[in-house]
Scaffold this active site. Structure first.
Site, mmCIF file in Angstrom:
data_model
loop_
_atom_site.group_PDB
_atom_site.id
_atom_site.type_symbol
_atom_site.label_atom_id
_atom_site.label_comp_id
_atom_site.label_asym_id
_atom_site.label_seq_id
_atom_site.Cartn_x
_atom_site.Cartn_y
_atom_site.Cartn_z
ATOM 1 N N HIS A 108 79.938 40.926 -29.835
ATOM 2 C CA HIS A 108 80.279 40.061 -31.116
ATOM 3 C C HIS A 108 80.722 38.765 -30.784
ATOM 4 O O HIS A 108 81.034 38.402 -29.690
ATOM 5 C CB HIS A 108 81.219 41.057 -31.627
ATOM 6 C CG HIS A 108 82.500 41.137 -30.972
ATOM 7 N ND1 HIS A 108 82.605 41.880 -29.744
ATOM 8 C CD2 HIS A 108 83.512 40.522 -30.840
ATOM 9 C CE1 HIS A 108 83.758 41.641 -29.132
ATOM 10 N NE2 HIS A 108 84.485 40.837 -29.895
ATOM 11 N N ASP A 143 83.866 36.477 -32.068
ATOM 12 C CA ASP A 143 85.129 36.375 -32.777
ATOM 13 C C ASP A 143 85.138 35.393 -33.824
ATOM 14 O O ASP A 143 84.602 34.577 -33.781
ATOM 15 C CB ASP A 143 86.443 36.060 -31.569
ATOM 16 C CG ASP A 143 86.455 37.281 -30.716
ATOM 17 O OD1 ASP A 143 85.982 38.401 -30.894
ATOM 18 O OD2 ASP A 143 87.294 36.989 -29.879
ATOM 19 N N HIS A 163 79.970 38.281 -26.849
ATOM 20 C CA HIS A 163 80.865 38.865 -25.815
ATOM 21 C C HIS A 163 80.943 40.308 -26.046
ATOM 22 O O HIS A 163 80.796 40.847 -27.142
ATOM 23 C CB HIS A 163 82.130 38.354 -25.351
ATOM 24 C CG HIS A 163 83.203 38.484 -26.557
ATOM 25 N ND1 HIS A 163 83.102 37.439 -27.656
ATOM 26 C CD2 HIS A 163 84.235 39.203 -26.785
ATOM 27 C CE1 HIS A 163 84.063 37.456 -28.358
ATOM 28 N NE2 HIS A 163 84.894 38.584 -28.007
ATOM 29 N N ARG A 193 90.693 51.995 -19.949
ATOM 30 C CA ARG A 193 90.806 50.677 -19.793
ATOM 31 C C ARG A 193 91.743 50.243 -21.061
ATOM 32 O O ARG A 193 91.370 50.695 -22.180
ATOM 33 C CB ARG A 193 89.514 49.790 -19.913
ATOM 34 C CG ARG A 193 89.888 48.457 -19.931
ATOM 35 C CD ARG A 193 88.412 47.730 -19.466
ATOM 36 N NE ARG A 193 88.450 46.318 -19.639
ATOM 37 C CZ ARG A 193 88.070 45.592 -20.678
ATOM 38 N NH1 ARG A 193 87.465 46.222 -21.798
ATOM 39 N NH2 ARG A 193 88.496 44.478 -20.773
HETATM 40 O O1 LIG Z 1 88.329 44.737 -24.334
HETATM 41 C C1 LIG Z 1 87.803 43.605 -24.176
HETATM 42 O O2 LIG Z 1 87.661 43.327 -22.928
HETATM 43 C C2 LIG Z 1 87.050 42.806 -25.447
HETATM 44 C C3 LIG Z 1 87.750 42.771 -26.451
HETATM 45 C C4 LIG Z 1 87.501 41.885 -27.613
HETATM 46 O O3 LIG Z 1 86.137 41.178 -27.445
HETATM 47 C C5 LIG Z 1 87.720 41.720 -28.945
HETATM 48 O O4 LIG Z 1 88.944 42.603 -29.238
HETATM 49 O O5 LIG Z 1 87.639 40.971 -29.865
HETATM 50 FE FE LIG Z 2 86.125 39.860 -29.100
#
Ligand SMILES: O=C(O)CCC(=O)C(=O)O
Ligand SMILES: [Fe+2]
Length: 398
Positions: free
Chosen positions: A277, A279, A333, A343
């Site tokens: 996605h 942001d 990403h 995690r």
């Molecule tokens: O957890 C991650 O490493 C990515 C999280 C992410 O991209 C988001 O929350 O927008």
């Molecule tokens: Fe993100």
């Protein structure tokens, strides 16, 4: 906001806002509705009262397999990179320690690295950022404690719209695929005004736990707000923007935050922690702790962002891409999962400045750098996102 989506169903609108405010903006079309937490099979329903991760582990023990809803076809996953395959990621790790004492040349070097990183990867990392490491430990512990509570308790915080923002707890599905594949993760969306409600809902009888959760999150939000302001100044400087006062460039408050939990997965190569996605917001400050999983699209492949326990990854969102007139890239990403460890990541979504219209900064536009986007309002952006989730900025490109 916004009455512009009347043609669409309520759930589609929620879907959209979920993506935008939770920044699952382009590739992801996560549905935030009761459906999100409704399990589809008998077996899954049986596990509904369990902790999410335990429920998954039980399925594994029973079947030694990942449930179908979480399996992604190989062609949809693209070239895979394991969660520990860190090469030379090339993403700069910038030491902000002693920045105030640096001379102009030394500062310029840092600005140049930030600009280069934003232009090439859309990401950089920072250490010695001024956020007390105890605050990081405390929020990580609070997040773990939150996700450890039984699913039925967390479900009391079901994701819903609060004003123009979606808040609460949920699993995520991606509507990218017709089959509604699920992400191997759960998350809590919260902002400062709603912290107390989260803690009193989750621990109604336990004031110590309420206080601990509220204080850790508030402390984190306070520290990240400062860091967000500092990074805004650094990014503007790196773009060569030196306003008399930065006031009009400062992010809108309150920021939104998402606590993410990725349980261990028996077959990480066939699943997705968080779907690829972009942001949507201004920029994001992500704490990924010491378990890697964040990956960034580079050319045709993925680059794994090396986890440094005390660092933050910072990435440009769609609004920074526009405001910077495409100098900063809002890059695709995703998060991958692993077989052994839980995690926990914490995304703090810095909001774009509160302008009537979002547009490239005039300082960044000249004959050699023509303006790339027409001005647009936030509701217009949301509408565009709904119509074209994989490329919401397209409508505004010139
Ligand atoms: O957890 C991650 O490493 C990515 C999280 C992410 O991209 C988001 O929350 O927008
Ligand atoms: Fe993100």
């Amino acid at each position: 906001m916004t009455n512009t989506f009347t043609a669409d169903s309520h759930s589609a609108r929620i879907d959209l806002r979920f993506e935008v405010y939770l920044c699952l903006s382009v590739a992801a079309r996560a549905r935030v509705s009761r459906q999100v937490v409704d399990m589809t099979t008998e077996r899954e329903r049986d596990h509904k009262s369990e902790v999410f991760s335990k429920a998954l582990r039980d399925v594994i023990v029973t079947d030694n397999a990942v449930p179908d809803a979480y399996l992604w076809p190989k062609q949809e996953l693209g070239p895979m990179l394991g969660h520990e395959e860190f090469g030379e990621d090339g993403i700069p790790l910038i030491d902000l320690g002693g920045f105030e004492e640096l001379d102009n040349n030394q500062r310029r070097q840092i600005y140049d690295r930030i600009r280069g990183a934003c232009a090439t990867y859309g990401f950089f990392q920072v250490v010695n950022h001024g956020v007390d490491l105890r605050i990081l430990d405390r929020i990580q512990a609070a997040s773990k404690k939150f996700f450890d509570v039984p699913l039925e308790t967390k479900e009391k915080l079901e994701c819903k719209l609060e004003g123009d923002r979606l808040l609460g707890y949920g699993f995520y599905k991606s509507s990218k695929l017709k089959t509604q594949r699920r992400n191997w993760s759960e998350g809590l969306f919260v902002d400062k005004p709603h912290i107390a409600r989260v803690s009193s809902t989750v621990w109604p009888e336990d004031t110590d736990s309420q206080t601990e959760f509220s204080e850790s999150v508030e402390e984190y939000v306070g520290a990240l707000r400062e860091l967000g302001l500092r990074l805004t100044r650094l990014i503007l400087n790196s773009l060569g923007v030196y306003p008399e006062t930065y006031d009009k460039y400062m992010p809108k408050e309150p920021a939104l935050m998402r606590l993410n939990h990725y349980p261990p997965c028996p077959d990480p190569s066939k699943t997705v922690g968080l779907v690829p996605h972009h942001d949507a917001n201004f920029f994001t400050i992500l704490h990924q702790g010491d378990v890697g999983g964040l990956q960034v699209k580079k050319d045709e492949g993925w680059v794994a962002v090396r986890p440094y326990p005390n660092a933050f990854a910072v990435n440009a969102g769609n609004m920074l891409q526009v405001i910077s007139n495409d100098i900063c890239k809002s890059v695709l990403h995703k998060a991958v999962v692993n077989q052994d460890s839980d995690r926990y990541s914490i995304a703090y979504f810095v909001q774009a400045p509160d302008w009537d219209h979002i547009a490239p900064l005039p300082e960044l536009v000249d004959a050699a750098h023509p303006v790339k986007y027409r001005p647009f309002t936030w509701p217009e952006y949301l509408e565009s996102q709904l119509a074209n989730p994989s490329n919401a900025l397209k409508n505004f490109e010139l």
